[in-house]
Scaffold this motif. Structure first.
Motif, mmCIF file in Angstrom:
data_model
loop_
_atom_site.group_PDB
_atom_site.id
_atom_site.type_symbol
_atom_site.label_atom_id
_atom_site.label_comp_id
_atom_site.label_asym_id
_atom_site.label_seq_id
_atom_site.Cartn_x
_atom_site.Cartn_y
_atom_site.Cartn_z
ATOM 1 N N PHE A 118 -8.503 -0.655 10.519
ATOM 2 C CA PHE A 118 -7.148 -0.696 9.966
ATOM 3 C C PHE A 118 -6.224 -0.562 11.175
ATOM 4 O O PHE A 118 -6.526 0.220 12.094
ATOM 5 C CB PHE A 118 -6.886 0.470 8.999
ATOM 6 N N GLN A 177 -2.357 3.241 -5.907
ATOM 7 C CA GLN A 177 -3.112 3.851 -4.804
ATOM 8 C C GLN A 177 -2.722 5.312 -4.679
ATOM 9 O O GLN A 177 -1.686 5.736 -5.173
ATOM 10 C CB GLN A 177 -2.767 3.170 -3.469
ATOM 11 N N ARG A 219 0.208 -6.624 -4.691
ATOM 12 C CA ARG A 219 -0.299 -7.709 -3.852
ATOM 13 C C ARG A 219 -0.429 -8.946 -4.701
ATOM 14 O O ARG A 219 -0.567 -8.856 -5.915
ATOM 15 C CB ARG A 219 -1.658 -7.350 -3.233
ATOM 16 N N HIS A 268 0.855 -1.177 0.000
ATOM 17 C CA HIS A 268 0.000 0.000 0.000
ATOM 18 C C HIS A 268 0.897 1.234 0.000
ATOM 19 O O HIS A 268 2.122 1.121 0.133
ATOM 20 C CB HIS A 268 -0.972 0.004 1.190
ATOM 21 N N GLN A 323 3.368 7.524 4.535
ATOM 22 C CA GLN A 323 3.000 8.280 5.757
ATOM 23 C C GLN A 323 4.196 8.303 6.704
ATOM 24 O O GLN A 323 4.578 9.361 7.218
ATOM 25 C CB GLN A 323 1.858 7.578 6.497
ATOM 26 N N GLY A 329 -10.465 3.597 2.127
ATOM 27 C CA GLY A 329 -10.282 3.371 3.560
ATOM 28 C C GLY A 329 -9.627 4.590 4.175
ATOM 29 O O GLY A 329 -8.829 5.265 3.530
ATOM 30 N N SER A 330 -9.996 4.871 5.439
ATOM 31 C CA SER A 330 -9.421 6.063 6.059
ATOM 32 C C SER A 330 -9.603 6.004 7.565
ATOM 33 O O SER A 330 -10.141 5.041 8.107
ATOM 34 C CB SER A 330 -10.102 7.317 5.502
ATOM 35 N N PHE A 336 -3.554 0.931 11.552
ATOM 36 C CA PHE A 336 -2.824 2.204 11.657
ATOM 37 C C PHE A 336 -3.734 3.410 11.807
ATOM 38 O O PHE A 336 -3.268 4.544 11.795
ATOM 39 C CB PHE A 336 -1.889 2.380 10.451
ATOM 40 N N THR A 337 -5.049 3.187 11.933
ATOM 41 C CA THR A 337 -5.963 4.303 12.201
ATOM 42 C C THR A 337 -6.920 3.922 13.316
ATOM 43 O O THR A 337 -7.269 2.752 13.494
ATOM 44 C CB THR A 337 -6.780 4.690 10.942
ATOM 45 N N SER A 380 0.686 3.461 2.254
ATOM 46 C CA SER A 380 0.772 3.943 3.648
ATOM 47 C C SER A 380 2.201 4.093 4.188
ATOM 48 O O SER A 380 2.431 4.973 5.028
ATOM 49 C CB SER A 380 -0.068 3.056 4.563
ATOM 50 N N ALA A 382 -5.739 10.018 7.772
ATOM 51 C CA ALA A 382 -5.109 9.441 6.586
ATOM 52 C C ALA A 382 -6.180 8.724 5.781
ATOM 53 O O ALA A 382 -7.208 8.319 6.326
ATOM 54 C CB ALA A 382 -4.007 8.460 6.991
ATOM 55 N N PHE A 383 -5.939 8.630 4.505
ATOM 56 C CA PHE A 383 -6.845 7.822 3.677
ATOM 57 C C PHE A 383 -6.038 7.177 2.562
ATOM 58 O O PHE A 383 -4.941 7.630 2.219
ATOM 59 C CB PHE A 383 -7.987 8.661 3.086
ATOM 60 N N GLY A 384 -6.581 6.074 2.032
ATOM 61 C CA GLY A 384 -5.937 5.374 0.924
ATOM 62 C C GLY A 384 -7.002 4.948 -0.053
ATOM 63 O O GLY A 384 -8.039 4.413 0.330
ATOM 64 N N GLU A 388 -2.378 7.897 -1.385
ATOM 65 C CA GLU A 388 -2.448 8.033 0.064
ATOM 66 C C GLU A 388 -2.648 9.504 0.377
ATOM 67 O O GLU A 388 -2.141 10.371 -0.349
ATOM 68 C CB GLU A 388 -1.111 7.567 0.663
HETATM 69 N N1 PHE Z 1 -3.552 1.301 3.378
HETATM 70 C C1 PHE Z 1 -4.925 0.853 3.423
HETATM 71 C C2 PHE Z 1 -5.125 -0.240 2.369
HETATM 72 O O1 PHE Z 1 -4.371 -0.340 1.458
HETATM 73 C C3 PHE Z 1 -5.883 1.986 3.149
HETATM 74 C C4 PHE Z 1 -5.821 3.063 4.216
HETATM 75 C C5 PHE Z 1 -4.947 4.131 4.116
HETATM 76 C C6 PHE Z 1 -6.665 2.981 5.315
HETATM 77 C C7 PHE Z 1 -4.918 5.108 5.089
HETATM 78 C C8 PHE Z 1 -6.652 3.969 6.296
HETATM 79 C C9 PHE Z 1 -5.768 5.026 6.183
HETATM 80 O O2 PHE Z 1 -6.054 -1.023 2.459
#
Ligand code: PHE
Length: 386
Positions: free
Chosen positions: A268, A227, A214, A188, A193, A306-307, A270-271, A190, A329-331, A229
């Protein structure tokens, strides 16, 4: 009969054959069904054992001699033909390009690049910088620092391509990634970040578009995908800022004011809290078109990204005091966004390199996305170079 002289004569003619066709004619004349040497071989059957012993070896040697001469000449002729082709097909790249290049030679911008440019444009307007990180990432940045310690179950959902561990007796693979030096293709964006928080002081506002990997493959998943981010770190940041930012970004991207978002509790590592963001859509002419509430008649919800709020442990891993700094954060899948906006339905075609697909869905290189013109609108939301 002087078989030796016969062989010499044949070899001379064969060596002088001017082309592969002439050579084949000689082969047929000597060794074909009706060939002269074949005829000699046939006479052996009618001889008595003594006569056969006298002439047999000579005739066989003759055939051998001729067969060899044919093979040698064939090789030489083929090599010469290849040389000639290479010489005649050489392309002089220093020549000036033709005035009007044929359509097929004119390049176009891939929809993924186009969408990334559109996103950069939209977020630049909101004060975000573009950050990047390596696609060959280490275990610590891709997992551990994002609160996915070794053997964390979330790692299993990120099965990727692992590089052989360089250390002695070490191994890498799902569940074995504890070694911070182990390298993986990032699963990802992420980890960018982490790299950003380690590399600069807050306040931070960045997006990080890029390739991710993946071990997945079907109509909507490819082993390599894209992606984007997003990361904001500042004081007093809360979920409301996240929702407003996403809504503003999606309205600008899809060029519609009726984008409705639904935030769903999710997980997630990390959030915290984590939210999955859905958007309402309906089918128009058999195509998914975003807009409206997913609860409206004829509409449904679809998951878009996702975030969440950056987990205190992630902040700490980057040397930031969670009591002082907060962030979101979001992805989001870029290919996914491109498919939705420009109407493709098979992700695999994105990476086939078929020039006809690129001509149909590609964008003119001169069509630089800009907010004032409405990102992506010059080419028309139906896409394609004119
Ligand atoms: N990194 C997560 C994924 O690939 C998406 C995500 C990013 C979720 C940042 C929350 C915050 O599934």
């Amino acid at each position: 009969m002087d078989y030796e002289a016969l062989g010499e004569d044949a070899a001379t003619r064969i060596a002088a054959a001017e082309g592969l066709e002439a050579l084949e004619a000689l082969r047929i004349a000597y060794l074909g069904k009706q060939g002269s040497i074949s005829a000699l071989l046939k006479t052996l059957g009618a001889l008595n054992p003594e006569e056969r012993q006298a002439t047999g070896p000579a005739i066989h040697a003759l055939r051998e001699h001729v067969t060899e001469a044919l093979a040698t000449r064939k090789e030489a002729l083929e090599a010469a033909a290849l040389e000639a082709r290479l010489a005649s097909e050489r392309i002089d790249l220093t020549l000036p390009a033709p005035e009007a290049a044929p359509e097929i030679l004119r390049g176009s911008v891939h929809p993924v690049s186009q969408v990334m440019d559109e996103l950069a444009e939209i977020f630049a307007d909101l004060g975000f910088a573009v950050a990047s990180g390596p696609e060959i990432e280490d275990d610590w940045h891709n997992f551990t620092a994002l609160n996915m310690p070794e053997s964390h179950p979330a790692r299993a959902m990120h099965d990727t391509f692992y590089f052989p561990d360089q250390t002695e007796g070490g191994h890498s693979g799902p569940g074995h990634g504890g070694d911070a030096r182990a390298l993986v293709l990032r699963t990802h964006t992420s980890p960018v970040q982490i790299r950003t928080m380690l590399g600069q002081q807050p306040p931070i506002r960045i997006i990080a578009p890029g390739r991710t990997y993946r071990s997945d493959s079907d109509a909507t998943h490819t082993p390599m995908f894209h992606q984007i981010e997003g990361l904001v770190i500042d004081k007093g940041i809360h979920l409301g800022h996240l929702k407003w930012t996403l809504e503003t970004f999606l309205k600008a991207f899809f060029e519609r004011d009726d984008i409705v978002l639904r935030l769903r509790p999710s997980y997630f590592p990390f959030t915290e809290p984590s939210v999955e963001v859905d958007t309402g859509y309906s089918f128009v002419d058999g195509r998914r078109v975003v807009g409206g509430s997913g609860d409206a008649p004829g509409h449904s919800w679809m998951e878009l990204l996702g975030s969440g709020m950056v987990h205190p442990r992630v902040l700490s891993a980057c040397g930031l005091d969670p009591a002082e700094w907060q962030g979101f954060a979001f992805g989001c899948g870029v290919d996914r966004l491109a498919m939705l906006k420009y109407g493709m339905n098979d992700l695999r075609a994105f990476f086939d390199g078929d020039a006809r697909w690129l001509r149909h869905y590609g964008f003119s290189a001169l069509d630089v996305p800009s907010l004032s013109a409405g990102v992506g609108s010059r080419a028309g939301v139906s896409g394609a170079v004119a």
